[in-house]
Design an enzyme around this catalytic site. Structure first.
Site, mmCIF file in Angstrom:
data_model
loop_
_atom_site.group_PDB
_atom_site.id
_atom_site.type_symbol
_atom_site.label_atom_id
_atom_site.label_comp_id
_atom_site.label_asym_id
_atom_site.label_seq_id
_atom_site.Cartn_x
_atom_site.Cartn_y
_atom_site.Cartn_z
ATOM 1 N N PHE A 1 0.806 -1.232 0.000
ATOM 2 C CA PHE A 1 0.000 0.000 0.000
ATOM 3 C C PHE A 1 0.835 1.277 0.000
ATOM 4 C CE2 PHE A 1 -2.343 -3.216 2.602
ATOM 5 C CZ PHE A 1 -3.224 -3.600 1.607
ATOM 6 N N ASN B 1 -6.896 -7.679 -17.301
ATOM 7 C CA ASN B 1 -7.376 -8.981 -16.833
ATOM 8 C C ASN B 1 -8.475 -8.723 -15.812
ATOM 9 O OD1 ASN B 1 -6.861 -11.909 -17.004
ATOM 10 N ND2 ASN B 1 -6.457 -11.710 -14.801
ATOM 11 N N LYS C 1 -10.454 -10.378 -13.881
ATOM 12 C CA LYS C 1 -10.547 -11.037 -12.576
ATOM 13 C C LYS C 1 -9.664 -10.336 -11.541
ATOM 14 C CE LYS C 1 -10.497 -15.605 -10.506
ATOM 15 N NZ LYS C 1 -10.380 -17.037 -10.770
ATOM 16 N N THR C 2 -8.411 -10.082 -11.910
ATOM 17 C CA THR C 2 -7.510 -9.418 -10.963
ATOM 18 C C THR C 2 -7.859 -7.935 -10.826
ATOM 19 O OG1 THR C 2 -5.948 -9.473 -12.816
ATOM 20 C CG2 THR C 2 -5.521 -10.965 -10.986
ATOM 21 N N GLN D 1 -8.694 -5.917 -7.389
ATOM 22 C CA GLN D 1 -8.040 -4.682 -6.985
ATOM 23 C C GLN D 1 -9.061 -3.624 -6.592
ATOM 24 O OE1 GLN D 1 -5.090 -3.955 -10.075
ATOM 25 N NE2 GLN D 1 -4.185 -2.459 -8.728
ATOM 26 N N LYS E 1 -4.873 2.841 -17.929
ATOM 27 C CA LYS E 1 -4.586 4.046 -17.148
ATOM 28 C C LYS E 1 -4.061 3.750 -15.752
ATOM 29 C CE LYS E 1 -7.986 7.158 -19.199
ATOM 30 N NZ LYS E 1 -9.275 7.845 -18.957
ATOM 31 N N GLY E 2 -4.271 2.570 -15.249
ATOM 32 C CA GLY E 2 -3.893 2.293 -13.855
ATOM 33 C C GLY E 2 -5.131 2.247 -12.995
ATOM 34 N N GLY F 1 -4.940 0.689 -9.331
ATOM 35 C CA GLY F 1 -4.725 0.419 -7.910
ATOM 36 C C GLY F 1 -5.172 1.545 -6.999
ATOM 37 N N GLU F 2 -4.923 2.770 -7.383
ATOM 38 C CA GLU F 2 -5.185 3.897 -6.483
ATOM 39 C C GLU F 2 -6.611 4.412 -6.612
ATOM 40 O OE1 GLU F 2 -2.169 4.711 -4.873
ATOM 41 O OE2 GLU F 2 -0.792 3.824 -6.314
HETATM 42 MO MO1 MOS Z 1 1.162 3.326 -3.971
HETATM 43 S S1 MOS Z 1 0.798 4.573 -2.365
HETATM 44 O O1 MOS Z 1 2.122 4.319 -4.940
HETATM 45 O O2 MOS Z 1 1.861 1.921 -3.289
#
Ligand code: MOS
Length: 749
Positions: A251, A642, A644-645, A649, A712-713, A715-716
């Protein structure tokens, strides 16, 4: 839950995690699990005061304890060569000097490492640590942000950089607020929060020779750690090896080289044996950063029909006394809505604590909580549906940069999320919806996160056995990087994913940026794609150049590839497999290495991901307990590699947002300048029973501008806005606007 996923417009051809079996069978090796001969165990002794100096450090008893090999402190540290020069190891977005562990007798925060014990077993090291006697000369400390607001200042690193985006920003004339038909004004607070991945930070440091260092480290930034350690110990880069093949979550806590890494490395140098150091949970609260505490003040003005005229946003965050950590807190306010008069201010207050750092969605998650709470307040002041207010203020282009978006699907996210959630069933009147005893509330919020991209390299090797090895020195903190890269490589090469092996997690692999800022697919994925494309072209060229091939002298443009077979388009009978081409040319393997980096597209387009969250809460009017009952989250994140992943996320991000909204808070006892919530009994992260069904949707977005992959990404953005959506739902349920997180029961009764 599954249903919503398969309901999506997207075909589900998802891969399972390529390393899933290794993880669930315990075969995946995490940093502390490497079995090195002669390994020793280290335990840190940490300061009990928040500010001052060590006047004496008596380690005699500890040194005589059974199994102890060394006690290292500022008194006898072998020293880090680069510590002499200041600032040692400068790092991105900080100004100052990272804490130089065991360098001198100065104490900057409670929990600072003051000594490390090395012993033959962990138990003996732990016991010996209890025998070290440290005496201090205390100085008064400051750990209370609110009490120190008068010291809030523009960060020195901003002052020095005229191009910094954290300078005071004014667009139009924010004084227009005075003439706005409808206004709101509010202050929002987010406490310090700590990253609490399941796997604590851990390292094994091993000097294989006096000038050769190998680290098994929980790091998100493999090449960066290699570079930092090489500079710190003045070693040639290739003499430092870093391994991080599996990471149990991070994280953001694994983005920097923290003092415990240096402590283990110094200890290994001193005892000339490998040293293993695992942070106990309590030290996760003082060793690897935190989300900074923030106080944000927002004013908004609008016309009677809900057109925003002004927004002002002031944010104050804490940093340490020895470094400045800055993050994107106020940036989303300048671009999320179409508003002519906008001003932002960003300030830091230094406190006697360890330096905060990036934590999932850093900056945006903080700023958007305040902005999206304020939008809800404005909607109530206007007596307008909060979703409608957002639609009316949609920014069709970037109002700060005056650039077109590379792509944007926020309106589609609103529509899809609202329809699936059943937003139209909402009665906006607070306390108007009930289920049995429970007050029911619906809330929503927008989300956004910038698109970023870094330089990355990848090697792709086609082997005689038909397998392709693809490599890059990225890490995988959990999103499923290996899986996504396998998919990109397989699609690019027109091969089944079963033939791809993606290698990551080692500094000997081709350059990759850290796994930070949702940039891995955009950066490493692009490198993988161009490398695999180059490999495919090489195979095609070889096919048409091989005299005994059925494709000899064919124009490569007339060829197609399916499942690793090349053939004349429309005539599969002419086919030859990749493997046959290698054989015909007596090649044991075919290898390419390619790089990929951002270009001029960043001058032409503004690039961001956007999304929306919809949340239903039930609030017990007697106890004040808030239960999140369901969440619908929808985002436009470019190409989803993908599903599923990606879905996992998004769920993880929503879970983090629910924790932020309802439970997560690092409580400081200001009398001692010490966090008192250093374990899971006191720092509450959501558990299964706290998490309702979460429906995840992605808008199918084709963005040719962001990068070769078109992603584009994710995770955040998955966490950005969630806390506001929960808080807004709590307001509609209860009529109480809680502006300081977390929304614990005591604040509602
Ligand atoms: Mo993220 S806060 O760039 O792991």
């Amino acid at each position: 839950m599954e249903k919503a996923f398969f309901d999506q417009d997207n075909n589900d051809n998802s891969l399972d995690r390529v390393d899933g079996r290794l993880k669930v069978t315990g075969a995946a090796t995490y940093a502390a699990e490497y079995q090195l001969p002669n390994v020793t165990h280290a335990v840190l002794v940490t300061s009990t005061i928040a500010k001052g100096r060590i006047t004496s450090l008596d380690s005699k008893l500890a040194e005589q304890a059974p199994g102890v090999l060394a006690v290292i402190s500022h008194v006898n540290s072998p020293g880090v060569p680069a510590y002499g020069s200041s600032p040692a190891m400068p790092q991105r977005a900080t100004l100052g000097t990272p804490l130089r562990v065991f360098h001198d007798n100065l104490i900057y925060f409670s929990g600072q490492p003051v000594a490390v014990i090395v012993a033959d077993t962990w138990q003996r090291a732990e016991f010996a640590a209890s025998l070290v006697k440290v005496q201090y000369e205390k100085e008064p400390h400051q750990t209370n942000l609110e009490a120190n607001l008068s010291r809030a200042a523009l960060p020195a690193n901003v002052q020095r950089d005229k191009n910094s985006r954290y300078h005071d920003y004014d667009r139009g004339n924010p004084e227009e607020l005075n003439t706005a038909a409808v206004k709101i004004e509010a202050t929002y607070k987010i406490p310090t929060e700590h990253h609490n991945p399941l796997e604590p930070h851990a390292i094994i440091a091993h000097w294989e020779a006096p000038d050769k260092l190998t680290l098994y480290d929980k790091t998100q930034v493999i090449k960066g750690t290699q570079g930092n350690l090489a500079r710190a110990f003045k070693l040639p880069l290739e003499n430092v090896k870093v391994q991080a093949k599996f990471i149990g979550g991070a994280f953001g806590s694994g983005i920097r080289v923290w003092p415990h890494v240096m402590a283990a490395t110094l200890a290994a140098k001193k005892v000339q044996r490998p040293v293993k150091l695992v942070l106990p949970r309590e030290l996760m609260f003082t060793s690897v950063g935190s989300r900074p505490e923030t106080i944000q003040h927002i004013t908004m003005g609008a016309t009677k029909d809900g057109k925003l005229t002004t927004i002002t946003h002031e944010a104050v965050a804490h940093t340490s006394t020895y470094e400045e950590h800055t993050e994107r807190t106020i940036l989303a306010t300048r671009m999320l809505y179409d508003c002519p008069h906008v001003s932002t201010r960003y300030r830091l207050v230094n406190l006697d604590v360890n330096t905060p750092t990036w934590m999932r969605g850093p900056g945006e998650v903080t700023g958007v909580y305040a902005l999206e709470s304020a939008m809800d307040e404005l909607a109530y002041a206007l007596q307008m549906d909060p979703l409608e207010l957002r639609r009316r203020n949609h920014a069709d282009s970037d109002p700060e940069k005056n650039l077109p978006w590379s792509s944007k699907s926020l309106k589609e996210c609103y529509a899809k999320g609202a329809a699936h959630f059943g937003w139209h069933k909402r009665n906006p009147e607070p306390r108007s919806m009930r289920q049995g005893q429970m007050l029911v509330g619906y809330g929503m919020a927008s989300s956004t996160f910038g698109v970023h991209r870094n330089y990355a390299k990848s090697r792709a090797v086609f082997q005689a056995d038909g397998k392709v090895i693809v490599q890059s020195a990225t890490s995988d903190i959990g999103p499923g990087t290996g899986t996504a890269m396998t998919r990109i490589a397989a699609d690019t090469l027109s091969l089944s994913p079963a033939f791809i092996r993606f290698d990551l997690g080692e500094s000997t692999l081709p350059d990759a940026p850290g796994q930070t800022g949702s940039t891995t697919v955009s950066s490493v994925g692009s490198a993988v794609k161009v490398a695999c494309e180059a490999l495919k072209q090489k195979l095609l060229q070889l096919a048409v150049n091989t005299p005994n091939s059925t494709l000899y002298n064919t124009n490569p443009a007339d060829l197609s590839v399916e499942q690793g077979r090349i053939f004349k388009t429309g005539n599969p009978a002419t086919g030859v497999t990749y493997t046959e081409i290698l054989k015909q040319n007596n090649l044991p393997q075919l290898e390419v290495t390619e790089e990929s980096k951002p270009g001029a597209e960043w001058q032409k387009y503004s690039m961001s991901a956007f999304g929306a969250h919809f949340v239903e809460v039930h609030v017990n009017p007697t106890t004040g307990e808030v239960r999140v009952k369901r969440v619908v989250t929808c985002a436009g994140v470019g190409k989803v590699i993908n599903h599923k992943t990606a879905r996992s996320q998004s769920i993880g991000g929503v879970v983090g947002g629910i924790g932020m909204a309802l439970t997560e808070e690092s409580v400081m006892d200001h009398r001692f300048g010490r966090y008192v919530t250093g374990d899971f009994a006191n720092y509450h992260v959501p558990v299964h029973v706290d998490i309702p069904p979460i429906d995840v949707f992605f808008i199918d977005e084709h963005d040719p501008h962001v990068n070769p992959v078109g992603a584009k990404g994710l995770g955040e953005i998955a966490i950005v806005g969630v806390a506001a959506a929960v808080a807004n739902a709590v307001f509609q349920a209860t009529g109480k606007r809680i502006r300081d997180l977390p929304i614990t029961p005591d604040k509602l009764i």
